[in-house]
Design a protein around this motif. Structure first.
Motif, PDB file in Angstrom:
ATOM      1  N   UNK B   1       0.832  -1.186   0.000  1.00 61.36           N
ATOM      2  CA  UNK B   1       0.000   0.000   0.000  1.00 61.36           C
ATOM      3  C   UNK B   1       0.872   1.242   0.000  1.00 61.36           C
ATOM      4  N   UNK B   2       0.483   2.165  -0.859  1.00 62.88           N
ATOM      5  CA  UNK B   2       1.320   3.351  -1.003  1.00 62.88           C
ATOM      6  C   UNK B   2       1.169   4.290   0.204  1.00 62.88           C
ATOM      7  N   UNK B   3       2.221   5.053   0.441  1.00 62.47           N
ATOM      8  CA  UNK B   3       2.215   5.959   1.585  1.00 62.47           C
ATOM      9  C   UNK B   3       0.972   6.856   1.576  1.00 62.47           C
ATOM     10  N   UNK B   4       0.656   7.420   0.430  1.00 63.43           N
ATOM     11  CA  UNK B   4      -0.472   8.348   0.347  1.00 63.43           C
ATOM     12  C   UNK B   4      -1.790   7.723   0.820  1.00 63.43           C
ATOM     13  N   UNK B   5      -1.947   6.429   0.629  1.00 65.49           N
ATOM     14  CA  UNK B   5      -3.192   5.763   1.030  1.00 65.49           C
ATOM     15  C   UNK B   5      -3.425   5.869   2.539  1.00 65.49           C
ATOM     16  N   UNK B   6      -2.353   6.010   3.309  1.00 70.22           N
ATOM     17  CA  UNK B   6      -2.528   6.161   4.768  1.00 70.22           C
ATOM     18  C   UNK B   6      -3.352   7.414   5.100  1.00 70.22           C
ATOM     19  N   UNK B   7      -3.410   8.338   4.156  1.00 64.87           N
ATOM     20  CA  UNK B   7      -4.162   9.579   4.364  1.00 64.87           C
ATOM     21  C   UNK B   7      -5.672   9.372   4.216  1.00 64.87           C
ATOM     22  N   UNK B   8      -6.065   8.168   3.812  1.00 65.93           N
ATOM     23  CA  UNK B   8      -7.492   7.894   3.607  1.00 65.93           C
ATOM     24  C   UNK B   8      -8.009   6.759   4.485  1.00 65.93           C
ATOM     25  N   UNK B   9      -7.140   6.150   5.282  1.00 65.43           N
ATOM     26  CA  UNK B   9      -7.553   4.986   6.077  1.00 65.43           C
ATOM     27  C   UNK B   9      -7.766   5.318   7.545  1.00 65.43           C
ATOM     28  N   UNK B  10      -8.922   4.908   8.042  1.00 64.67           N
ATOM     29  CA  UNK B  10      -9.216   5.082   9.465  1.00 64.67           C
ATOM     30  C   UNK B  10      -9.567   3.723  10.057  1.00 64.67           C
ATOM     31  N   UNK B  59      -0.026  13.321   7.298  1.00 69.17           N
ATOM     32  CA  UNK B  59       1.157  12.881   6.530  1.00 69.17           C
ATOM     33  C   UNK B  59       2.398  12.955   7.429  1.00 69.17           C
ATOM     34  N   UNK B  60       2.520  14.062   8.157  1.00 67.96           N
ATOM     35  CA  UNK B  60       3.681  14.240   9.031  1.00 67.96           C
ATOM     36  C   UNK B  60       3.738  13.149  10.099  1.00 67.96           C
ATOM     37  N   UNK B  95       8.398  10.933  -4.384  1.00 67.17           N
ATOM     38  CA  UNK B  95       9.103   9.748  -3.867  1.00 67.17           C
ATOM     39  C   UNK B  95       8.440   9.238  -2.590  1.00 67.17           C
ATOM     40  N   UNK B  96       8.071  10.165  -1.724  1.00 66.92           N
ATOM     41  CA  UNK B  96       7.468   9.734  -0.458  1.00 66.92           C
ATOM     42  C   UNK B  96       6.030   9.229  -0.651  1.00 66.92           C
ATOM     43  N   UNK B  97       5.195  10.041  -1.299  1.00 65.20           N
ATOM     44  CA  UNK B  97       3.755   9.750  -1.308  1.00 65.20           C
ATOM     45  C   UNK B  97       3.357   8.663  -2.297  1.00 65.20           C
ATOM     46  N   UNK B  98       4.005   8.653  -3.465  1.00 66.77           N
ATOM     47  CA  UNK B  98       3.554   7.737  -4.515  1.00 66.77           C
ATOM     48  C   UNK B  98       4.477   6.545  -4.735  1.00 66.77           C
TER      49      UNK B  98
END
Ligand SMILES: C[S@@+](CC[C@H](N)C(=O)[O-])C[C@H]1O[C@@H](n2cnc3c(N)ncnc32)[C@H](O)[C@@H]1O
Lengths: 223, 132
Positions: B1-10, B59-60, B95-98
């Motif tokens: 799972x990509x890093x950015x996806x953590x921004x949508x998971x609860x 994100x931070x 690089x970080x998010x995607x």
């Protein structure tokens, strides 16, 4: 006509693309312009509930639905095999360079509220005594397939959960496409929802498939 | 799972919805195995759209969970004409998010403490029957 993704998986474990899947593809194709106008210029979070083989999500990625280079795709299914198949189908159709993540989850329960801009759902819509239990292990193959089909009373038990939560699933500008069969009585359900004054609902596609009549409705907020 | 996806998971537990601790999930830096996957190409416009949308504070927090303490406290913003420096910042975010993926690991809800696992890049947030 837009190309249909090539799929190949073990259809003892995941739902094989069928008339309903293809109706959904045709519906999305006919909505290209609508979606582009509604969602362009911003990030779109696209969520398919129950991707099964992955045919619908892959079709959206392949054809840049809702719009080019501005979508991330999240596919959520309870069936672990469906998630593997979705990744596999996307890869087979050259979608490796696009943003797709698959999540094992019940409906959108694990998604943060009001984030989905485009929701697509071909649910288990067949009326049945009840919705089957979620199997305890990945190995109980038949039971996973039952979950793809059987929707409990009126075939609406699962779909109703999504409709009840639609307001907290969709973003403020979000839109949902949900498939029904005639026995779900979609005209009654959508009329009820319209009465609240909160939803704008339209029938986008309808088709006879064998002895079933399938239809796809579009749901948007009434602004 | 990509890093950015953590921004949508609860956390999927219903009763956690009324707390403010069900998002972001707390990623276990020691257990999370990260890989860099370069298949998504850098596209500044896509990244700007993403930045516009994301919850930077979350994100931070997740970056810190995973051992990256280098993010600025406020969300980077850019003028319409991107400078070379802007592009460097965007490339780092790309690089970080995607491109950063969690292949294996675990995360926990800060409210109920339930632990969820990631295997083969697929997070499993299906609840056992007694919690569902
Ligand atoms: C009719 S199939 C559709 C498959 C695919 N989208 C297609 O159109 O060919 C329904 C899918 O929903 C999934 N599903 C059933 N109940 C679910 C739930 N509660 N949460 C998430 N997915 C579910 C099933 O595992 C199955 O993959």
């Amino acid at each position: 006509m837009l190309p249909t993704p090539y799929t190949k998986f073990d259809y003892d474990k995941v739902y094989e693309p069928s008339e309903d899947s293809f109706l959904l593809l045709d519906c999305l194709e006919s909505e290209l312009k609508f979606l582009d106008e509604k969602l362009k210029g911003k990030l779109s979070v696209v969520c398919e509930i129950g991707p099964g083989s992955g045919i619908v999500t892959t079709f959206m990625i392949q054809n840049s639905i809702p719009s080019l280079n501005s979508s991330i795709y999240l596919a959520v299914d309870i069936n672990p095999w469906a998630l593997e198949s979705t990744i596999d189908t996307a890869a087979r159709n050259n979608c490796k360079g696009r943003y797709l993540d698959t999540i094992q989850c019940n409906l959108t329960d694990s998604l943060k509220a009001n984030e989905v801009d485009l929701l697509v759902f071909n649910p288990p819509y067949v009326p049945a005594e009840e919705v089957p239990q979620i199997p305890e292990s990945k190995g109980e193959i038949d039971n996973w397939l039952d979950l793809a089909l059987l929707g409990g009373k009126d075939g609406m038990v699962i779909t109703n959960k999504v409709l009840e939560n639609l307001d907290s699933i969709l973003s403020s500008n979000g839109v949902a496409y949900i498939l029904f069969c005639a026995r779900n009585k979609p005209e009654v359900i959508t009329a009820e929802m319209k009465k609240t004054g909160n939803w704008k609902i339209e029938l986008v596609e309808t088709r006879k498939a064998g002895w079933e009549v399938l239809s796809v409705y579009r749901f948007e907020r009434q602004h | 799972m990509k890093f950015l996806t953590t921004n949508f998971l609860k956390c999927p537990v219903k009763t956690c919805d009324t707390s403010n601790d069900n998002f972001p999930l707390q990623y276990n830096g020691e257990k999370c195995q990260l890989i860099q996957d370069e298949s998504i190409e850098f596209n500044p416009e896509f990244l700007l759209n993403i930045l516009d949308r994301i919850d930077w504070a979350a994100i931070i927090i997740v970056a810190r969970d995973l051992g990256n303490k280098s993010l600025p406290p406020t969300k980077p913003s850019f003028s319409p004409e991107l400078s070379d420096d802007d592009l460097i910042v965007l490339r780092d975010l790309h690089t970080l998010l995607l491109q950063t993926s969690i292949v294996d690991g675990e995360m926990k809800c800060k409210n109920c403490g339930h632990i969820y696992f990631i295997k083969n890049s697929i997070p499993n947030l299906l609840l056992p029957p007694h919690l569902a």
